[in-house]
Every structure is written in structure tokens, then in C-alpha cells.
Design a protein around this motif. Structure first.
Motif, PDB file in Angstrom:
ATOM      1  N   UNK A   1       4.104  29.169  -0.797  1.00 33.02           N
ATOM      2  CA  UNK A   1       4.052  29.894  -2.064  1.00 33.02           C
ATOM      3  C   UNK A   1       3.930  28.937  -3.249  1.00 33.02           C
ATOM      4  N   UNK A   2       3.329  27.783  -3.032  1.00 34.18           N
ATOM      5  CA  UNK A   2       3.277  26.749  -4.062  1.00 34.18           C
ATOM      6  C   UNK A   2       1.926  26.762  -4.775  1.00 34.18           C
ATOM      7  N   UNK A   3       2.005  26.849  -6.096  1.00 42.69           N
ATOM      8  CA  UNK A   3       0.836  26.772  -6.962  1.00 42.69           C
ATOM      9  C   UNK A   3       0.995  25.528  -7.830  1.00 42.69           C
ATOM     10  N   UNK A   4      -0.085  24.767  -7.995  1.00 41.90           N
ATOM     11  CA  UNK A   4      -0.058  23.539  -8.783  1.00 41.90           C
ATOM     12  C   UNK A   4      -1.151  23.640  -9.847  1.00 41.90           C
ATOM     13  N   UNK A   5      -0.814  23.237 -11.063  1.00 42.46           N
ATOM     14  CA  UNK A   5      -1.820  23.209 -12.135  1.00 42.46           C
ATOM     15  C   UNK A   5      -2.866  22.141 -11.805  1.00 42.46           C
ATOM     16  N   UNK A   6      -4.123  22.477 -11.994  1.00 43.29           N
ATOM     17  CA  UNK A   6      -5.195  21.538 -11.660  1.00 43.29           C
ATOM     18  C   UNK A   6      -5.128  20.262 -12.493  1.00 43.29           C
ATOM     19  N   UNK A   7      -4.644  20.365 -13.724  1.00 44.02           N
ATOM     20  CA  UNK A   7      -4.577  19.156 -14.554  1.00 44.02           C
ATOM     21  C   UNK A   7      -3.423  18.237 -14.162  1.00 44.02           C
ATOM     22  N   UNK A   8      -2.551  18.676 -13.248  1.00 42.66           N
ATOM     23  CA  UNK A   8      -1.460  17.838 -12.742  1.00 42.66           C
ATOM     24  C   UNK A   8      -1.841  17.099 -11.455  1.00 42.66           C
ATOM     25  N   UNK A   9      -2.945  17.493 -10.838  1.00 40.46           N
ATOM     26  CA  UNK A   9      -3.359  16.880  -9.576  1.00 40.46           C
ATOM     27  C   UNK A   9      -3.983  15.517  -9.842  1.00 40.46           C
ATOM     28  N   UNK A  10      -3.421  14.509  -9.200  1.00 43.63           N
ATOM     29  CA  UNK A  10      -3.935  13.146  -9.308  1.00 43.63           C
ATOM     30  C   UNK A  10      -4.947  12.873  -8.198  1.00 43.63           C
ATOM     31  N   UNK A  11      -4.614  13.314  -6.980  1.00 44.72           N
ATOM     32  CA  UNK A  11      -5.500  13.073  -5.834  1.00 44.72           C
ATOM     33  C   UNK A  11      -5.277  14.115  -4.750  1.00 44.72           C
ATOM     34  N   UNK A  12      -6.346  14.387  -4.016  1.00 50.48           N
ATOM     35  CA  UNK A  12      -6.288  15.213  -2.809  1.00 50.48           C
ATOM     36  C   UNK A  12      -6.910  14.362  -1.707  1.00 50.48           C
ATOM     37  N   UNK A  13      -6.107  14.038  -0.699  1.00 53.71           N
ATOM     38  CA  UNK A  13      -6.570  13.175   0.391  1.00 53.71           C
ATOM     39  C   UNK A  13      -6.534  13.938   1.712  1.00 53.71           C
ATOM     40  N   UNK A  14      -7.525  13.687   2.567  1.00 58.84           N
ATOM     41  CA  UNK A  14      -7.515  14.331   3.874  1.00 58.84           C
ATOM     42  C   UNK A  14      -6.570  13.585   4.820  1.00 58.84           C
ATOM     43  N   UNK A  15      -6.162  14.256   5.863  1.00 62.09           N
ATOM     44  CA  UNK A  15      -5.198  13.721   6.826  1.00 62.09           C
ATOM     45  C   UNK A  15      -5.658  12.397   7.430  1.00 62.09           C
ATOM     46  N   UNK A  16      -6.943  12.288   7.747  1.00 68.07           N
ATOM     47  CA  UNK A  16      -7.455  11.065   8.363  1.00 68.07           C
ATOM     48  C   UNK A  16      -7.310   9.863   7.444  1.00 68.07           C
ATOM     49  N   UNK A  17      -7.551  10.057   6.157  1.00 62.56           N
ATOM     50  CA  UNK A  17      -7.385   8.964   5.192  1.00 62.56           C
ATOM     51  C   UNK A  17      -5.932   8.523   5.108  1.00 62.56           C
TER      52      UNK A  17
ATOM     53  N   UNK B   1      -1.331  14.840  -4.361  1.00 59.53           N
ATOM     54  CA  UNK B   1      -0.448  14.001  -5.172  1.00 59.53           C
ATOM     55  C   UNK B   1      -0.490  14.491  -6.616  1.00 59.53           C
ATOM     56  N   UNK B   2       0.703  14.775  -7.177  1.00 60.73           N
ATOM     57  CA  UNK B   2       0.833  15.125  -8.585  1.00 60.73           C
ATOM     58  C   UNK B   2       1.826  14.151  -9.215  1.00 60.73           C
ATOM     59  N   UNK B   3       2.024  14.271 -10.504  1.00 67.52           N
ATOM     60  CA  UNK B   3       2.994  13.406 -11.191  1.00 67.52           C
ATOM     61  C   UNK B   3       4.418  13.649 -10.729  1.00 67.52           C
ATOM     62  N   UNK B   4       4.725  14.900 -10.367  1.00 68.12           N
ATOM     63  CA  UNK B   4       6.100  15.273 -10.048  1.00 68.12           C
ATOM     64  C   UNK B   4       6.392  15.382  -8.561  1.00 68.12           C
ATOM     65  N   UNK B   5       5.408  15.775  -7.782  1.00 70.65           N
ATOM     66  CA  UNK B   5       5.604  16.031  -6.357  1.00 70.65           C
ATOM     67  C   UNK B   5       4.424  15.515  -5.550  1.00 70.65           C
ATOM     68  N   UNK B   6       4.673  15.360  -4.255  1.00 70.72           N
ATOM     69  CA  UNK B   6       3.627  15.034  -3.292  1.00 70.72           C
ATOM     70  C   UNK B   6       3.732  16.103  -2.206  1.00 70.72           C
ATOM     71  N   UNK B   7       2.647  16.807  -1.978  1.00 71.80           N
ATOM     72  CA  UNK B   7       2.663  17.921  -1.029  1.00 71.80           C
ATOM     73  C   UNK B   7       1.862  17.588   0.219  1.00 71.80           C
ATOM     74  N   UNK B   8       2.452  17.847   1.379  1.00 69.11           N
ATOM     75  CA  UNK B   8       1.734  17.811   2.645  1.00 69.11           C
ATOM     76  C   UNK B   8       1.270  19.245   2.863  1.00 69.11           C
TER      77      UNK B   8
END
Length: 83
Positions: free
Chosen positions: A8-24, A55-62
Motif C-alpha cells: 500500500x505504498x505510494x511514493x512521490x515521483x520527485x522523491x525518487x532518486x533511482x529505480x534499479x532492477x534486481x540483477x543490478x 531509492x528515495x531520500x527517506x526510504x529504500x524500498x525492495x
């Protein structure tokens, strides 16, 4: 704009620093070390294996969602109309 990253987690797009795939994530010792250092910030939203890292400034989500899906969702509202 917000992006649903799992559960149920929503993140503001301007807070997203990076989106990385599992393999990376799994292939990079630097990212593994980063995650160990930021362990308290990591939230596992995947009930099974995660598919991407957000990855965001406040949290890192798997996230259980694929990085390509998250990228599409994060840029959906930013598309310009080209007639």
C-alpha cells in the motif's frame, strides 16, 4: 504525481532518486554495501523475492514490481502530447 511501489505504498515521483532492477542490485558489491549501511531505511515490500529497488531520500524500498513497470508509472504523467 505518485507511484505505487508495492503493498500500500505510494511514493512521490520527485522523491525518487533511482529505480534499479534486481540483477543490478545483486551484481554490484557497491550497492550491496550501500544497502548494509542504510539497513534501517530499507523496507521490504515483496512477500517473496523483490524485483526492483526504489531509492528515495527517506526510504529504500525492495519492490515486488519490475523496474520497467515502475519506470513506466513514474513517467506516465510526464509525457507530452505530440500530434
Amino acid at each position: 504525481m505518485y507511484v505505487h511501489v508495492g503493498e500500500d505504498v505510494m511514493v512521490r515521483t520527485d522523491e525518487i532518486i533511482a529505480i534499479l532492477d534486481k540483477n543490478s542490485v545483486q551484481a554490484s558489491e557497491d550497492i550491496k554495501q550501500f544497502l548494509q549501511q542504510k539497513e534501517k531505511m530499507v523496507q521490504n515490500l515483496a512477500k517473496n523475492a523483490f524485483k526492483s529497488l526504489v531509492i528515495t531520500n527517506k526510504e529504500i524500498y525492495l519492490s515486488p514490481l519490475a523496474s520497467t513497470t515502475l519506470k513506466k508509472r513514474s513517467t506516465k504523467g510526464n509525457r507530452q502530447f505530440n500530434p
